[in-house]
Design an enzyme around this catalytic site. Structure first.
Site, PDB file in Angstrom:
ATOM      1  N   SER A 126      21.168 118.759  56.338  1.00 61.55           N
ATOM      2  CA  SER A 126      20.149 117.700  56.329  1.00 61.55           C
ATOM      3  C   SER A 126      19.582 117.420  57.723  1.00 61.55           C
ATOM      4  O   SER A 126      20.287 117.508  58.729  1.00 61.55           O
ATOM      5  CB  SER A 126      20.814 116.422  55.807  1.00 61.55           C
ATOM      6  OG  SER A 126      20.039 115.292  56.092  1.00 61.55           O
ATOM      7  N   GLU A 128      19.181 114.654  58.770  1.00 59.35           N
ATOM      8  CA  GLU A 128      19.949 113.504  59.268  1.00 59.35           C
ATOM      9  C   GLU A 128      20.934 113.948  60.352  1.00 59.35           C
ATOM     10  O   GLU A 128      21.387 113.144  61.156  1.00 59.35           O
ATOM     11  CB  GLU A 128      20.678 112.850  58.083  1.00 59.35           C
ATOM     12  CG  GLU A 128      21.286 111.490  58.340  1.00 59.35           C
ATOM     13  CD  GLU A 128      20.279 110.363  58.531  1.00 59.35           C
ATOM     14  OE1 GLU A 128      20.677 109.309  59.031  1.00 59.35           O
ATOM     15  OE2 GLU A 128      19.098 110.543  58.180  1.00 59.35           O
ATOM     16  N   TYR A 152      27.053 109.475  56.985  1.00 56.06           N
ATOM     17  CA  TYR A 152      26.486 110.569  56.185  1.00 56.06           C
ATOM     18  C   TYR A 152      26.106 111.746  57.092  1.00 56.06           C
ATOM     19  O   TYR A 152      26.472 112.896  56.841  1.00 56.06           O
ATOM     20  CB  TYR A 152      25.253 110.061  55.415  1.00 56.06           C
ATOM     21  CG  TYR A 152      24.448 111.173  54.768  1.00 56.06           C
ATOM     22  CD1 TYR A 152      24.836 111.697  53.546  1.00 56.06           C
ATOM     23  CD2 TYR A 152      23.313 111.692  55.393  1.00 56.06           C
ATOM     24  CE1 TYR A 152      24.106 112.732  52.949  1.00 56.06           C
ATOM     25  CE2 TYR A 152      22.576 112.714  54.802  1.00 56.06           C
ATOM     26  CZ  TYR A 152      22.984 113.233  53.583  1.00 56.06           C
ATOM     27  OH  TYR A 152      22.255 114.259  53.005  1.00 56.06           O
TER      28      TYR A 152
END
Ligand code: NAP
Ligand code: F7E
Length: 329
Positions: A126, A128, A152
């Site tokens: 991701s 992220e 996460y």
């Protein structure tokens, strides 16, 4: 002979589109779902595929459930899409998020290494993971450093490294798709695009009178899930395992997203939008904009949706579903 694909997280946004894409490309599709006390809602995104795919109970945290299925199916391709995928929620349940995403992926890699070394494996990495890092030209790409800003994001960095490690140490065909935000009518309605569209449609229909959000100034690079699952399949059919960024290269603030949606519905957003601490994060990832030149050049990937056509599709969807108890995907 048909190729066999095994998808973890098959009932999620991406899992359901990927299952459709693989069926269209003549794969046999298998997947696992977790036990849930309300069975009726769990397969909503898959109802239309009921007789075409094979779903069994399984859980990334239950290695025996993975071993049983992978030994039996011997999949050509495994897509690890299962995760606690909500960043804001990962601050509330950090231990579960990290266990589930990181140890879950480890269980899957160990299973493949020990029982099915010829199965290719895709890891849902991701944007992220980039967190605070942006290259000088304003983009994030395969070489950009990782400095995640959430439990996460940290869990996904672990999985990214695990994927590379199993590729090098055990010669597995293991790939990381570093996907930037992607949305669709099937996006969970507690992610910002769905929340904004669904609530604005309900305001238009006089079923709600406010939209309460968190940070309006963060920027995201939003693409469509249908385009991004095609990228996953391209990576798995490349001549060698590698890592690829998938993004649109356009970025917008949450405020701009709201402006587009409210204008489309002919509503004055200033009358309805407010902010609450409840939706803020202890640390915000402020800016994402991805450079996907590598996958475009090497694998010929090209997105079909624009930001506008994606949001228009979501508006149309929520216009049909905003007042339904059971959503029709
Ligand atoms: P999603 O809609 O939240 O789907 C995730 C699925 O994983 C859900 O069906 C969930 O089932 C399942 N799951 C969670 N933990 C599991 C476990 N231990 N065992 C088996 N299944 C489990 O997420 P998505 O948007 O489709 O994203 C797919 C993957 O890509 C995720 O790994 C996400 O982190 C990653 N990703 C997403 C984006 C994005 O913008 N969408 C961007 C980059 C990466 P339950 O319903 O039972 O929880
Ligand atoms: O937030 C801001 C919020 O929750 C986007 C996941 O798929 O993409 C996703 O993670 C932005 C953030 O997605 C609200 O603070 C404001 O800046 O839709 P989101 P995300 O956190 O970017 C990455 C790539 C993944 O990998 C993840 O799995 O919107 N925001 N107000 C809000 N966000 C939410 N959810 N709710 C609000 O009320």
């Amino acid at each position: 002979m048909k190729k066999k694909a095994f998808i973890t997280g098959i009932a999620g946004q991406d899992g359901s589109y990927l299952a459709e894409h693989l069926l269209e490309n003549n794969y046999e599709v298998y997947g696992i779902i977790r036990r849930n006390s309300i069975t009726e809602h769990q397969r909503l995104r898959l109802n239309h595929l009921d007789n075409k795919i094979t779903i069994e109970y399984g859980d990334l945290l239950d290695i025996s459930s993975l071993e049983n299925k992978i030994i039996k199916i011997k999949p050509d391709e495994i897509y690890n899409l299962a995760a606690q995928s909500h960043v804001r929620v990962s601050f509330d349940i950090p231990h579960f998020t990290v266990m589930n995403n990181a140890i879950g992926a480890l269980n899957l890699f160990e299973t493949v290494k020990n029982h099915s070394k010829n199965s290719k494996i895709y890891q849902a990495s991701s944007s992220e993971m980039f967190g605070r890092c942006v290259d000088e030209d304003g983009y994030q790409r395969e070489q950009t450093r990782f400095e995640p800003t959430s439990p996460y994001g940290c869990s996904k960095v672990f999985c990214f490294n695990l994927t590379k490690h199993y590729r090098i140490a055990y010669n597995l065909f293991a790939v990381n798709g570093i996907l930037f935000n992607h949305e669709s009518p099937r996006r969970g309605s507690n992610f910002v695009t769905s929340k904004v569209v669904k609530t604005a449609v309900r305001i238009k229909n006089k079923l709600d009178d406010k939209l309460v959000l968190g940070n309006l100034d963060s920027s995201r690079d939003w693409g469509h899930s249908k385009d991004y699952v095609k990228a996953m399949n391209l990576m798995m059919n490349h001549s060698k395992p590698d890592d690829f960024v998938v993004a649109t290269g356009e970025t917008r603030t949450v405020r701009k997203l709201c402006e587009y949606v409210f204008k489309k519905l002919d509503l004055d957003m200033d009358k309805y939008i407010s902010q609450s601490e409840k939706f803020m994060r202890p640390e915000e990832l402020k800016f994402l904009c991805g450079d996907s030149s590598k996958i475009k050049k090497e694998l010929g990937w090209k997105p079909e949706y624009s930001f506008e056509s994606m949001i228009d599709e979501m508006i149309e969807f929520w216009e049909k579903n905003h007042d339904k108890n059971v959503i029709e995907y």
